[in-house]
Design a protein around this motif. Structure first.
Motif, PDB file in Angstrom:
ATOM      1  N   ARG A  37       0.833  -1.202   0.000  1.00 15.69           N
ATOM      2  CA  ARG A  37       0.000   0.000   0.000  1.00 15.69           C
ATOM      3  C   ARG A  37       0.870   1.254   0.000  1.00 15.69           C
ATOM      4  NH1 ARG A  37      -2.567  -0.411   6.148  1.00 15.69           N
ATOM      5  NH2 ARG A  37      -0.654   0.126   7.294  1.00 15.69           N
ATOM      6  N   GLN A  38       0.280   2.315  -0.516  1.00 13.35           N
ATOM      7  CA  GLN A  38       0.977   3.597  -0.566  1.00 13.35           C
ATOM      8  C   GLN A  38       0.010   4.696  -0.196  1.00 13.35           C
ATOM      9  OE1 GLN A  38       2.987   4.453  -4.274  1.00 13.35           O
ATOM     10  NE2 GLN A  38       4.348   5.898  -3.259  1.00 13.35           N
ATOM     11  N   PRO A  40      -0.701   8.820   0.666  1.00 13.04           N
ATOM     12  CA  PRO A  40      -0.201  10.076   0.091  1.00 13.04           C
ATOM     13  C   PRO A  40       1.045  10.562   0.812  1.00 13.04           C
ATOM     14  CG  PRO A  40      -2.564  10.157   0.330  1.00 13.04           C
ATOM     15  CD  PRO A  40      -2.128   8.895   1.018  1.00 13.04           C
ATOM     16  N   GLY A  41       2.085  10.880   0.037  1.00 10.23           N
ATOM     17  CA  GLY A  41       3.309  11.403   0.606  1.00 10.23           C
ATOM     18  C   GLY A  41       4.202  10.380   1.261  1.00 10.23           C
ATOM     19  N   LYS A  42       3.837   9.105   1.158  1.00 11.38           N
ATOM     20  CA  LYS A  42       4.635   8.051   1.791  1.00 11.38           C
ATOM     21  C   LYS A  42       5.101   7.040   0.755  1.00 11.38           C
ATOM     22  CE  LYS A  42       2.559   8.307   6.383  1.00 11.38           C
ATOM     23  NZ  LYS A  42       1.971   7.527   7.505  1.00 11.38           N
ATOM     24  N   GLN A  43       6.109   6.269   1.138  1.00 12.63           N
ATOM     25  CA  GLN A  43       6.605   5.225   0.259  1.00 12.63           C
ATOM     26  C   GLN A  43       5.669   4.022   0.284  1.00 12.63           C
ATOM     27  OE1 GLN A  43      10.663   4.429   1.572  1.00 12.63           O
ATOM     28  NE2 GLN A  43      11.474   5.785  -0.003  1.00 12.63           N
ATOM     29  N   ARG A  44       5.721   3.257  -0.800  1.00  9.82           N
ATOM     30  CA  ARG A  44       4.950   2.020  -0.840  1.00  9.82           C
ATOM     31  C   ARG A  44       5.528   1.045   0.190  1.00  9.82           C
ATOM     32  NH1 ARG A  44       3.496  -0.494  -6.651  1.00  9.82           N
ATOM     33  NH2 ARG A  44       2.932   1.721  -6.848  1.00  9.82           N
ATOM     34  N   GLU A  45       4.629   0.375   0.911  1.00  5.92           N
ATOM     35  CA  GLU A  45       5.077  -0.522   1.959  1.00  5.92           C
ATOM     36  C   GLU A  45       4.373  -1.871   1.860  1.00  5.92           C
ATOM     37  OE1 GLU A  45       4.091   1.016   5.825  1.00  5.92           O
ATOM     38  OE2 GLU A  45       1.933   0.996   5.444  1.00  5.92           O
ATOM     39  N   LEU A  46       5.048  -2.886   2.351  1.00  3.22           N
ATOM     40  CA  LEU A  46       4.468  -4.218   2.384  1.00  3.22           C
ATOM     41  C   LEU A  46       3.330  -4.280   3.393  1.00  3.22           C
ATOM     42  CD1 LEU A  46       4.605  -7.345   1.807  1.00  3.22           C
ATOM     43  CD2 LEU A  46       6.135  -7.462   3.780  1.00  3.22           C
ATOM     44  N   VAL A  47       2.228  -4.907   2.991  1.00  6.04           N
ATOM     45  CA  VAL A  47       1.127  -5.162   3.914  1.00  6.04           C
ATOM     46  C   VAL A  47       1.151  -6.636   4.322  1.00  6.04           C
ATOM     47  CG1 VAL A  47      -1.363  -5.171   4.231  1.00  6.04           C
ATOM     48  CG2 VAL A  47      -0.274  -3.337   2.895  1.00  6.04           C
ATOM     49  N   ALA A  90      -5.105   4.229   1.966  1.00  5.79           N
ATOM     50  CA  ALA A  90      -4.003   4.160   1.001  1.00  5.79           C
ATOM     51  C   ALA A  90      -4.525   3.545  -0.295  1.00  5.79           C
ATOM     52  CB  ALA A  90      -2.858   3.314   1.544  1.00  5.79           C
ATOM     53  N   VAL A  91      -3.686   3.591  -1.308  1.00 12.82           N
ATOM     54  CA  VAL A  91      -3.928   2.792  -2.502  1.00 12.82           C
ATOM     55  C   VAL A  91      -3.242   1.451  -2.274  1.00 12.82           C
ATOM     56  CG1 VAL A  91      -3.595   2.555  -4.984  1.00 12.82           C
ATOM     57  CG2 VAL A  91      -4.025   4.823  -3.990  1.00 12.82           C
ATOM     58  N   TYR A  92      -4.008   0.379  -2.433  1.00 13.17           N
ATOM     59  CA  TYR A  92      -3.494  -0.970  -2.204  1.00 13.17           C
ATOM     60  C   TYR A  92      -3.182  -1.624  -3.547  1.00 13.17           C
ATOM     61  CZ  TYR A  92      -4.587  -0.753   2.735  1.00 13.17           C
ATOM     62  OH  TYR A  92      -4.592  -0.412   4.074  1.00 13.17           O
ATOM     63  N   TYR A  93      -1.989  -2.180  -3.640  1.00 17.35           N
ATOM     64  CA  TYR A  93      -1.521  -2.815  -4.860  1.00 17.35           C
ATOM     65  C   TYR A  93      -1.266  -4.300  -4.617  1.00 17.35           C
ATOM     66  CZ  TYR A  93      -0.477   1.986  -6.370  1.00 17.35           C
ATOM     67  OH  TYR A  93      -0.560   3.306  -6.704  1.00 17.35           O
ATOM     68  N   CYS A  94      -1.735  -5.116  -5.530  1.00 13.01           N
ATOM     69  CA  CYS A  94      -1.361  -6.528  -5.428  1.00 13.01           C
ATOM     70  C   CYS A  94      -0.100  -6.768  -6.232  1.00 13.01           C
ATOM     71  CB  CYS A  94      -2.488  -7.445  -5.890  1.00 13.01           C
ATOM     72  SG  CYS A  94      -2.991  -7.251  -7.602  1.00 13.01           S
ATOM     73  N   ASN A  95       0.591  -7.828  -5.862  1.00 15.91           N
ATOM     74  CA  ASN A  95       1.903  -8.123  -6.423  1.00 15.91           C
ATOM     75  C   ASN A  95       2.081  -9.625  -6.513  1.00 15.91           C
ATOM     76  OD1 ASN A  95       4.978  -8.825  -5.731  1.00 15.91           O
ATOM     77  ND2 ASN A  95       4.901  -6.887  -6.817  1.00 15.91           N
ATOM     78  N   ALA A  96       2.768 -10.060  -7.548  1.00 15.11           N
ATOM     79  CA  ALA A  96       3.017 -11.495  -7.691  1.00 15.11           C
ATOM     80  C   ALA A  96       4.373 -11.744  -8.327  1.00 15.11           C
ATOM     81  CB  ALA A  96       1.926 -12.139  -8.533  1.00 15.11           C
ATOM     82  N   ASN A  97       5.040 -12.738  -7.807  1.00 12.68           N
ATOM     83  CA  ASN A  97       6.254 -13.268  -8.434  1.00 12.68           C
ATOM     84  C   ASN A  97       5.847 -14.562  -9.127  1.00 12.68           C
ATOM     85  OD1 ASN A  97       8.427 -11.446  -7.528  1.00 12.68           O
ATOM     86  ND2 ASN A  97       7.812 -12.153  -5.509  1.00 12.68           N
ATOM     87  N   LEU A  98       6.040 -14.603 -10.437  1.00 14.02           N
ATOM     88  CA  LEU A  98       5.532 -15.759 -11.148  1.00 14.02           C
ATOM     89  C   LEU A  98       6.416 -16.169 -12.314  1.00 14.02           C
ATOM     90  CD1 LEU A  98       4.045 -14.752 -14.017  1.00 14.02           C
ATOM     91  CD2 LEU A  98       2.477 -13.758 -12.360  1.00 14.02           C
ATOM     92  N   LEU A  99       6.193 -17.410 -12.726  1.00  9.87           N
ATOM     93  CA  LEU A  99       6.899 -17.979 -13.867  1.00  9.87           C
ATOM     94  C   LEU A  99       5.904 -18.073 -15.014  1.00  9.87           C
ATOM     95  CD1 LEU A  99       9.641 -19.320 -14.671  1.00  9.87           C
ATOM     96  CD2 LEU A  99       8.591 -21.506 -14.066  1.00  9.87           C
ATOM     97  N   THR A 100       6.254 -17.482 -16.138  1.00 16.02           N
ATOM     98  CA  THR A 100       5.344 -17.527 -17.281  1.00 16.02           C
ATOM     99  C   THR A 100       5.511 -18.839 -18.040  1.00 16.02           C
ATOM    100  OG1 THR A 100       6.895 -16.580 -18.859  1.00 16.02           O
ATOM    101  CG2 THR A 100       5.613 -15.026 -17.514  1.00 16.02           C
ATOM    102  N   GLN A 114      -8.212   1.892  -4.292  1.00 17.11           N
ATOM    103  CA  GLN A 114      -8.221   2.864  -3.192  1.00 17.11           C
ATOM    104  C   GLN A 114      -9.017   2.328  -2.005  1.00 17.11           C
ATOM    105  OE1 GLN A 114      -6.764   6.127  -2.960  1.00 17.11           O
ATOM    106  NE2 GLN A 114      -7.433   5.929  -0.825  1.00 17.11           N
ATOM    107  N   VAL A 115      -8.430   2.422  -0.827  1.00 17.01           N
ATOM    108  CA  VAL A 115      -9.118   2.129   0.423  1.00 17.01           C
ATOM    109  C   VAL A 115      -9.095   3.398   1.265  1.00 17.01           C
ATOM    110  CG1 VAL A 115      -9.055   0.824   2.581  1.00 17.01           C
ATOM    111  CG2 VAL A 115      -8.574  -0.328   0.404  1.00 17.01           C
ATOM    112  N   THR A 116     -10.276   3.863   1.635  1.00 15.56           N
ATOM    113  CA  THR A 116     -10.387   5.067   2.450  1.00 15.56           C
ATOM    114  C   THR A 116     -11.160   4.734   3.711  1.00 15.56           C
ATOM    115  OG1 THR A 116     -10.388   6.477   0.476  1.00 15.56           O
ATOM    116  CG2 THR A 116     -11.184   7.451   2.526  1.00 15.56           C
ATOM    117  N   VAL A 117     -10.549   5.011   4.845  1.00 16.76           N
ATOM    118  CA  VAL A 117     -11.189   4.752   6.142  1.00 16.76           C
ATOM    119  C   VAL A 117     -11.462   6.101   6.790  1.00 16.76           C
ATOM    120  CG1 VAL A 117     -11.034   3.551   8.336  1.00 16.76           C
ATOM    121  CG2 VAL A 117      -9.856   2.632   6.317  1.00 16.76           C
ATOM    122  N   SER A 118     -12.731   6.433   6.864  1.00 17.41           N
ATOM    123  CA  SER A 118     -13.101   7.755   7.358  1.00 17.41           C
ATOM    124  C   SER A 118     -14.543   7.731   7.850  1.00 17.41           C
ATOM    125  CB  SER A 118     -12.955   8.800   6.245  1.00 17.41           C
ATOM    126  OG  SER A 118     -13.414  10.063   6.669  1.00 17.41           O
TER     127      SER A 118
END
Length: 119
Positions: A37-38, A40-47, A90-100, A114-118
């Protein structure tokens, strides 16, 4: 190869959301799948990440509240988010390491949801 994420939205503090991310295309096998997730104004981090063997790793900030799972038959990873806090916004991004199917091993990102908690 494409990763298609869905499930984001607006939720009140204390609420829940479930994110999904499906990988498609010329996939031979997937090793790790995960969410980052990332804010605003922060680096992308592992969830959270999960290996093909089912081993899981979580960021300290989400332990006990978030749960990652995957359906290997569907090449899909899920993130169940409970007890959401405003700082989870934050904006949540999925990620995968894969073999094609051409035996290329690489890392892929989804488009972000986008995930907004408010209140």
């Amino acid at each position: 190869v494409q990763l298609q994420a869905s499930g984001g939205g607006l939720v009140q503090p204390g609420g829940s959301l479930r994110l999904s991310c499906a990988a498609s295309g010329s996939i031979f096998s997937i090793s790790t799948m995960g969410w980052y997730r990332q804010a605003p104004g922060k680096q992308r981090e592992l969830v959270a990440i999960v290996t093909s063997a089912g081993m899981r790793k979580y960021a300290d900030s989400v332990k006990g509240r978030f749960s990652i799972s995957r359906d290997n038959a569907k090449n899909t990873v899920y993130l169940q988010m409970n007890s959401l806090k405003p700082e989870d916004t934050a904006v949540y991004y999925c990620n995968a390491n894969l073999l094609t199917t051409t035996r290329t091993y690489d890392n892929y990102w989804g488009q972000g949801t986008q995930v907004t908690v408010s209140s």
